[in-house]
Structures are given as structure tokens and as C-alpha cells.
Scaffold this motif. Structure first.
Motif, mmCIF file in Angstrom:
data_model
loop_
_atom_site.group_PDB
_atom_site.id
_atom_site.type_symbol
_atom_site.label_atom_id
_atom_site.label_comp_id
_atom_site.label_asym_id
_atom_site.label_seq_id
_atom_site.Cartn_x
_atom_site.Cartn_y
_atom_site.Cartn_z
ATOM 1 N N THR A 27 3.306 34.580 43.561
ATOM 2 C CA THR A 27 4.742 34.456 43.321
ATOM 3 C C THR A 27 5.090 32.970 43.218
ATOM 4 O OG1 THR A 27 5.254 34.341 45.676
ATOM 5 C CG2 THR A 27 5.180 36.540 44.674
ATOM 6 N N ILE A 28 6.292 32.676 42.735
ATOM 7 C CA ILE A 28 6.758 31.295 42.670
ATOM 8 C C ILE A 28 6.710 30.661 44.061
ATOM 9 C CG2 ILE A 28 8.815 29.865 42.415
ATOM 10 C CD1 ILE A 28 7.755 30.311 39.750
ATOM 11 N N THR A 29 7.172 31.402 45.066
ATOM 12 C CA THR A 29 7.202 30.871 46.436
ATOM 13 C C THR A 29 5.795 30.577 46.942
ATOM 14 O OG1 THR A 29 9.235 32.091 46.936
ATOM 15 C CG2 THR A 29 7.911 31.341 48.800
ATOM 16 N N ALA A 30 4.863 31.515 46.709
ATOM 17 C CA ALA A 30 3.488 31.311 47.163
ATOM 18 C C ALA A 30 2.850 30.127 46.445
ATOM 19 C CB ALA A 30 2.663 32.582 46.937
ATOM 20 N N LEU A 31 3.134 30.010 45.145
ATOM 21 C CA LEU A 31 2.587 28.897 44.375
ATOM 22 C C LEU A 31 3.156 27.570 44.882
ATOM 23 C CD1 LEU A 31 0.893 27.837 42.017
ATOM 24 C CD2 LEU A 31 2.809 28.361 40.491
ATOM 25 N N ALA A 32 4.444 27.530 45.154
ATOM 26 C CA ALA A 32 5.066 26.321 45.677
ATOM 27 C C ALA A 32 4.439 25.920 47.011
ATOM 28 C CB ALA A 32 6.573 26.523 45.828
ATOM 29 N N ASN A 33 4.173 26.909 47.850
ATOM 30 C CA ASN A 33 3.542 26.633 49.147
ATOM 31 C C ASN A 33 2.124 26.084 48.967
ATOM 32 O OD1 ASN A 33 5.791 27.487 50.553
ATOM 33 N ND2 ASN A 33 5.039 29.585 50.813
ATOM 34 N N ARG A 34 1.384 26.652 48.027
ATOM 35 C CA ARG A 34 0.016 26.181 47.772
ATOM 36 C C ARG A 34 0.027 24.727 47.294
ATOM 37 N NH1 ARG A 34 -3.853 30.243 46.358
ATOM 38 N NH2 ARG A 34 -3.459 32.064 47.704
ATOM 39 N N LEU A 35 1.006 24.400 46.464
ATOM 40 C CA LEU A 35 1.072 23.066 45.876
ATOM 41 C C LEU A 35 1.750 22.050 46.785
ATOM 42 C CD1 LEU A 35 2.130 24.040 42.238
ATOM 43 C CD2 LEU A 35 -0.127 23.264 42.967
ATOM 44 N N GLY A 36 2.532 22.547 47.744
ATOM 45 C CA GLY A 36 3.301 21.648 48.595
ATOM 46 C C GLY A 36 4.428 20.973 47.830
ATOM 47 N N VAL A 37 5.001 21.728 46.883
ATOM 48 C CA VAL A 37 6.041 21.200 46.011
ATOM 49 C C VAL A 37 7.281 22.092 46.114
ATOM 50 C CG1 VAL A 37 6.650 20.683 43.602
ATOM 51 C CG2 VAL A 37 4.348 20.203 44.432
ATOM 52 N N ASN A 38 8.459 21.502 45.929
ATOM 53 C CA ASN A 38 9.712 22.238 45.975
ATOM 54 C C ASN A 38 9.699 23.413 45.005
ATOM 55 O OD1 ASN A 38 12.631 22.613 44.766
ATOM 56 N ND2 ASN A 38 12.897 21.786 46.839
#
Length: 213
Positions: A27-38
Motif C-alpha cells: 500500500t502507499i502507507t507501507a511503501l512510505a514506511n519502507r522508504l522513510g518518506v512522507n
């Protein structure tokens, strides 16, 4: 002085790298968490990549690598062949057996380049484009060795798994990010003398790595 880089491009490439390593999608949220990006930044990156078919989104909103990546990968294959063929030719002529470069394509090993020895009366006819499961045959098992990250076992040897009477030995091409590949040989009849053949296959795999690096 450090070279100037594009933060946006770097983040976009990281998106593709993370998704490529996530076959079940994110998901967008999971991807953001993986990347450490907003999350908002990731949404903009994904929207841009979607426009170029480099990322796709399913009905549940999960993100995957897009089909346009296949076109980029296809363009790389001739380069891999051109770089590997001289190494394979020397290997085939030296050991008197068919030499090959195989790459992972999903759950299969794909023969990308094949060179047959010129001086032997009998050798295995191994076609470019041949496929077999990664867990069968020396080429696929060598790729799995690389994926495991273990260096305790340096090469794979098989006997009659893909063709009756055929013997294979292959070593992984290590150290090239994003590439799962192996260099190997296949021969008929007499079992492979590992003490002679293995060092030469390992050296060929290292040479391919050096050419690609």
C-alpha cells in the motif's frame, strides 16, 4: 567534491526497487514506511511512475512494478549476451562442454547466452531461450545459491535432472544488484570432474561479474 544528484529521481528508483522486492504488493502507507518518506511525497512519486506504466495499482490499491519494466529489461538482455559470450566461448573451448549464461525470470531459469565447443564430437545442444524451474538443473540452483546469500557453497552440480545422461555445474554471478544469474556448463556421458571444472566455471562467473560491474 561529491557529484550532484537528483533526490526525486533517487526516490523514484527506490520505489521501483522496493516494489520489485515485494511480489505481494504494498500500500502507499507501507511503501512510505519502507522508504522513510512522507506519504504525500510517495503518492506523487507513484502517480508519476504510474503514468509511465512503471508502477501499477490493483483494485485494492496495492502497488506493484508495472509492465513497462519488462521493456527496459528486454533492452538489457542483448547487452548481457554481448558481454558474456566471449567468456562463455573461452570456457566452452577450455573444458569441451556447452557453456551458458542463465538469468532468473520469475520462478524459472532462462538461458540467455549459449556457446558450444568447436572441437568436440558430442556436446549438449542447449538452446537460447530454454527454460526450466529454478530448483532443477545446475543453472537454476546456482541462482538460488546467490539468492540465499550463503557463500559456504560456491557452485551447484546436478546429474540427469533436465536430460538423461547430462551433467551440469554452474556458479552464481554475484555482486550485481538486481541481477540473478549464473554461468555454467553442461556435458553428456562421463560425470564432471569438479576439481578441474569447478575452478574454471567459478573464474568465468567472476569474469562476467567484472564485465558487468
Amino acid at each position: 567534491m561529491a557529484a550532484e544528484t537528483s533526490q526525486t529521481l533517487d526516490r523514484g528508483l527506490r520505489v521501483l526497487s522496493v516494489l520489485a522486492a515485494s511480489p505481494d504488493g504494498l500500500t502507499i502507507t507501507a511503501l512510505a514506511n519502507r522508504l522513510g518518506v512522507n506519504r504525500t511525497v510517495v503518492y506523487r512519486l507513484v502517480s508519476t511512475l504510474e503514468q509511465h506504466a512503471l508502477v501499477r495499482r490493483d483494485a485494492q490499491g496495492r502497488l506493484y512494478v508495472g509492465l513497462a519494466v519488462l521493456h527496459l529489461a528486454a533492452a538489457v538482455q542483448p547487452v548481457l549476451r554481448d558481454l558474456a559470450v566471449p567468456v562463455l566461448r573461452q570456457l566452452a573451448e577450455t573444458v569441451g562442454a556447452t557453456a551458458h549464461l542463465s538469468v532468473a525470470d520469475g520462478d524459472e531459469a532462462l538461458a540467455l547466452a549459449v556457446v558450444e565447443p568447436s572441437w568436440t564430437d558430442f556436446h549438449v545442444a542447449y538452446r537460447v531461450g530454454s527454460r526450466h524451474p529454478l530448483n532443477q538443473g545446475a543453472a537454476g540452483k546456482a541462482i538460488l545459491l546467490s539468492r540465499s546469500g550463503s557463500t559456504a557453497t560456491r557452485y551447484a552440480v546436478t546429474h540427469g535432472e533436465l536430460q538423461s545422461g547430462a551433467h551440469g555445474l554452474a556458479a552464481p554471478v554475484r555482486g550485481i544488484q538486481g541481477l540473478d544469474a549464473s554461468v555454467g556448463i553442461v556435458t553428456l556421458g562421463t560425470p564432471i570432474d569438479e576439481s578441474v571444472i569447478a575452478p574454471r566455471v567459478l573464474a568465468a562467473a567472476e569474469e562476467v561479474t567484472a564485465r558487468l560491474g
